[in-house]
Scaffold this motif. Structure first.
Motif, short mmCIF file in Angstrom:
data_model
loop_
_atom_site.label_atom_id
_atom_site.label_comp_id
_atom_site.label_asym_id
_atom_site.label_seq_id
_atom_site.Cartn_x
_atom_site.Cartn_y
_atom_site.Cartn_z
N PRO A 29 0.57 -1.11 0.07
CA PRO A 29 -0.19 0.38 0.02
C PRO A 29 0.88 1.41 -0.25
O PRO A 29 0.87 2.57 -0.57
CB PRO A 29 -0.65 0.09 1.40
CG PRO A 29 -0.03 -1.93 1.35
CD PRO A 29 0.92 -2.68 1.71
N THR A 30 1.98 1.17 0.31
CA THR A 30 2.69 2.56 1.08
C THR A 30 3.57 2.98 -0.35
O THR A 30 3.75 4.31 -1.08
CB THR A 30 3.83 1.89 1.93
OG1 THR A 30 4.88 0.92 2.12
CG2 THR A 30 2.94 2.07 3.23
N LEU A 64 -4.37 5.61 3.10
CA LEU A 64 -5.07 6.07 4.56
C LEU A 64 -6.07 4.38 4.65
O LEU A 64 -5.76 4.49 5.77
CB LEU A 64 -6.48 7.14 4.49
CG LEU A 64 -5.43 8.67 3.87
CD1 LEU A 64 -7.07 9.62 4.64
CD2 LEU A 64 -4.33 8.86 5.10
N TYR A 65 -6.75 4.68 3.81
CA TYR A 65 -6.83 2.77 4.44
C TYR A 65 -6.17 1.58 4.85
O TYR A 65 -6.25 1.84 5.72
CB TYR A 65 -7.93 2.60 3.10
CG TYR A 65 -9.00 1.33 3.59
CD1 TYR A 65 -10.12 1.41 3.79
CD2 TYR A 65 -8.42 0.09 3.04
CE1 TYR A 65 -10.82 0.05 4.52
CE2 TYR A 65 -8.82 -1.10 3.26
CZ TYR A 65 -10.21 -1.51 3.77
OH TYR A 65 -10.47 -2.35 4.21
N SER A 112 -3.54 -1.34 8.72
CA SER A 112 -2.51 -2.06 8.66
C SER A 112 -1.86 -1.62 10.55
O SER A 112 -0.91 -2.76 11.09
CB SER A 112 -1.12 -1.64 7.95
OG SER A 112 -0.98 -0.49 8.28
N GLN A 113 -2.83 -0.45 11.18
CA GLN A 113 -2.44 -0.63 12.61
C GLN A 113 -3.12 -1.51 13.35
O GLN A 113 -3.12 -0.90 14.77
CB GLN A 113 -2.26 0.87 13.15
CG GLN A 113 -1.18 1.60 12.30
CD GLN A 113 -1.18 3.55 12.25
OE1 GLN A 113 -1.95 4.10 12.31
NE2 GLN A 113 0.26 3.86 11.04
N ARG A 121 -2.19 -9.20 16.79
CA ARG A 121 -2.19 -9.25 16.12
C ARG A 121 -2.95 -8.86 15.01
O ARG A 121 -4.04 -8.10 15.24
CB ARG A 121 -1.87 -10.99 15.51
CG ARG A 121 -1.47 -11.93 16.14
CD ARG A 121 -1.29 -12.75 16.07
NE ARG A 121 -3.17 -13.46 16.60
CZ ARG A 121 -3.39 -15.05 16.97
NH1 ARG A 121 -2.67 -16.21 16.34
NH2 ARG A 121 -4.46 -14.91 17.47
N PRO A 122 -2.57 -8.35 13.34
CA PRO A 122 -3.10 -7.71 13.13
C PRO A 122 -4.42 -8.22 11.83
O PRO A 122 -3.91 -10.15 12.35
CB PRO A 122 -2.07 -7.12 11.89
CG PRO A 122 -1.36 -8.10 11.96
CD PRO A 122 -0.50 -8.83 13.23
#
Length: 693
Positions: free
Chosen positions: A367-368, A640-641, A646-647, A654-655
């Motif tokens: 995503p980044t 942003l999503y 991811s946070q 756990r994610p």
DNA sequence: GTCAAATGTCATTGG
DNA sequence: CCCCAATGACATTTG
């Protein structure tokens, strides 16, 4: 043959051309022995493309339309003009006055008929006034001019002498070509002109004679009886230059042109010649002496440049065509679209973020890195295509319609008048707008039109148009205004008549100066035509002895017209003719106004169509920009999503798996995490975050 | 001689 | 009803 050719080419012909350029018509073929081919074939070789340049008809006719701009004569004509320009430039350097001296140098053979114009005895086999009935036929020129040449003779020197003799005599009556001579014949006015020439007892010393027809002073000088060469100091001035210029015009004096126009033409000729030397250094085309011809050249140049300029400027698309058809689709998706669609049930975020056609696989990309990649990929062209695709998706455009739209945008003209009128396409609205505008404009323009004439009407249109945003209107407005003046106002101003009779409608003038020669040329043609047309009724009126002018008949108000009729005792036939003249005259003007109005309407509609096309293109471009902006916002939201998702951590720290969970926006601005699978629909709210950005 | 454009003319319509 | 402008249709002229 070769020697003959060389001789003629290097000597006689050049001299003849020189004389010919000064307005003396000469037909060299008539001097050749009958067994020889025509002179132009001797010089140029047999060619059907050769046509004799009609210098004299050019100069003899004050309008000078004899040479078509495309004529093959022009090459020779310009070359000759250049030579003539050299001669005259030379003349200006050496002689302060506007005088061209043509020196005739020839050797008289003993016993030969040494005949110059002034001393020629009247023993010519055929007299001028009794010449043949077909003066234009080649081979008869000598006889018509009273020459004593013997066509059958093979003695070249004698031919030369005869030739020069003829030239000499022609110089004396300068500029009088065969046509002019024919006119003179018809008018039986040539006796007094030619009488002195036939008079063998004419004194040999220089004499100044006045042409009985033109009033032109002709200085006639005898040829020396004894001289082998005529010295330059002794050689007489054949004619001053004014005569050279004047005579072709004055030869027309018996024609329809009046004295004023003759002088106008003469002065314009002189002016053009005065400019000739200067302009010749700049442009070889301007070597042309004859104003009408030069106007022709200018006309062509103007028309070409004008047209090219116009087409390029008027039809330049305001929207750049899409450059690359390659796939512009950025790999935005990190999710399966169907999953997103199923899970984001509250809003249509999925549609915004992930167009269905763009992402069919659930491959997860980083995503980044996505925005960077996008910024690299999404140049203007790509985004334009995106815009089209989105347009197709979001507005219900079919693929066909989208492709049609793109074709329109790709087209250079941007002017697709009969473009595809789908109910949603902009062209549909365009056409409706156009028709409504045109109807409104025509109604406002024409309904208020009274009997004031057309010019005011045109200016009203111009005013209306100038209030609009059309950038091209001034050109056309100028144009329309020039073409819509009342021609009757300029009937007595020959050089202003073009104002009312400019028919170069399709050429948008770039500058008024360039316009001038064009309209001037047209004006002359128009003037002649109008004269002829006006002359018809004029002559009828004259024949019926109508005691007042046609202008009054046509233009007087009814009351005054009736008063006028009452003042005279007119027969029934006269009254009938007068009414006919009035009716025809009024209808003629009405027809002219009608046509001009029609033309103006067409031009205005054309402008309107162009303007609407520009508007449409600009709106399409704006729409594309909006779509691009929307695309950027979508990318930002997606970014942003991904960041938020991811946070997120579950109870165990756990994610969340993007395959099992998704963020969802609610209507109140909060974001909730919902499971993607169907059984989790009841909504295990994992997290709630208020995000107000 | 043919052709297209420009122009003239006539008949008609509508104000 | 007359006058007149507008205009379509056809004729004529011109290049």
């Amino acid at each position: 043959m070769l020697s003959l050719k060389k001789y003629l080419t290097e000597g006689l012909i050049q001299f003849t051309i020189l004389l010919s350029l000064m307005g003396v018509r000469l037909d060299l073929d008539s001097y050749l022995p009958s067994h020889l081919p025509p002179l132009h074939e001797i010089i140029l070789g047999p060619t059907s493309a050769y046509t004799q340049t009609q210098f004299h008809s050019l100069r003899g006719t004050s309008d000078g339309y004899g040479v078509h701009p495309k004529s093959v004569d022009l090459d020779q004509f310009f070359t000759s003009r250049r030579l003539l320009g050299c001669v005259r430039a030379l003349d200006r350097l050496t002689v302060p006055s506007t005088e061209v001296d043509a020196w005739l140098v020839h050797r008289e053979t003993e016993g030969s008929v040494s005949q110059t114009g002034s001393s020629r005895p009247s023993d010519s086999p055929q007299d001028l006034t009794s010449s043949g009935s077909e003066p234009n036929r080649d081979g008869q020129g000598l006889e018509e001019l009273g020459a004593t040449a013997q066509p059958g003779s093979s003695d070249l020197s004698k031919e030369d002498i005869d030739l020069i003799d003829i030239l000499w005599r022609q110089d004396i009556d300068l500029g009088v070509g065969r046509e002019d001579f024919e006119n003179r014949q018809q008018q039986n006015e040539n006796e007094e002109v030619w009488e002195p020439l036939r008079d063998g007892a004419e004194p040999l010393e220089a004499a100044v004679q006045v042409d009985g027809e033109t009033g032109e002073s002709i200085r006639q000088f005898p040829a020396s009886d004894t001289s082998a060469l005529v010295d330059a100091e002794q050689c007489p001035v054949v004619s001053n230059r004014t005569d050279l210029l004047l005579s072709p015009l004055l030869a027309d004096m018996s024609g329809t042109l009046d004295l004023e126009q003759q002088w106008q033409d003469l002065m314009s000729l002189v002016d053009m010649q005065a400019m000739e030397v200067d302009s010749s250094a700049e442009d070889p085309l301007y070597l042309s002496l004859d104003p009408p011809l030069q106007q022709d050249v200018n006309l062509d140049q103007a028309s070409l440049s004008g047209c090219s300029h116009n087409t390029s400027s008027l039809f330049t698309p305001t929207l750049e065509p899409f450059s690359t058809p390659e796939s512009p689709v950025p790999q935005l998706s990190s999710h399966n679209s169907t999953d997103l669609n199923s899970t984001f049930g509250f809003t249509n975020l999925t549609g915004l973020l992930f167009p269905s056609q763009l992402n069919n696989t659930g491959n997860i990309t980083s995503p980044t890195t996505m925005p960077d990649t996008l910024s690299g990929l999404l140049d203007e062209a790509l985004l334009d295509e995106i815009s089209l695709m989105e347009l197709a998706l979001e507005e219900g455009f079919s693929q066909v319609q989208a492709s049609q739209l793109q074709e329109e945008l790709d087209s250079d003209s941007g002017l697709s008048l009969d473009s595809h009128h789908s109910p949603l396409s902009p062209s549909g609205s365009e056409s409706s707008t156009s028709s409504s505008c045109s109807s409104s404009s025509s109604s406002s323009s024409f309904s208020e039109e009274g009997a004031v004439g057309y010019s005011s009407d045109s200016e009203m249109i111009e005013l209306e148009e100038s209030e609009g945003a059309s950038g091209y209107q001034p050109q056309y407005s100028k144009f329309c205004r020039m073409s819509s003046q009342d021609p009757s106002r300029f009937r007595h101003l020959p050089f202003l008549e073009h104002v009312g009779h400019n028919h170069t409608y399709n050429m948008a003038p770039e500058e008024p100066e360039e316009m001038q020669p064009i309209v001037e040329k047209n004006s002359r043609r128009q003037a002649g035509f109008l004269d002829r047309q006006a002359g018809r009724d004029e002559q009828r009126a004259k024949a019926m002895k109508i005691p007042f002018t046609n202008d009054k008949i046509i233009n007087l108000p009814v009351e005054e017209f009736n008063d006028l009729l009452a003042k005279y005792q007119l027969s029934e036939a006269q009254l009938c003719l007068i009414r006919d003249i009035r009716r025809r005259g009024k209808n003629k003007m009405a027809a002219q106004n009608c046509r001009k109005r029609k033309l103006d309407t067409i031009l205005n509609l054309e402008q309107e169509v162009k303007h609407l096309n520009r508007e449409r293109n600009s709106q399409l471009r704006e729409k594309g920009e909006n779509l691009r902006s929307l695309q950027r916002m979508k990318q930002e939201v997606e970014h942003l999503y991904q960041e938020v998702f991811s946070q997120l951590r579950d109870q165990n720290g756990r994610p969340y798996s993007p395959q099992q969970y998704a963020l969802h926006y609610t209507s109140n601005g909060s974001v909730i995490l919902t499971p993607r699978n169907a059984d989790g629909q009841q909504g295990r709210r994992a997290e709630r975050k208020d995000r107000r950005k």
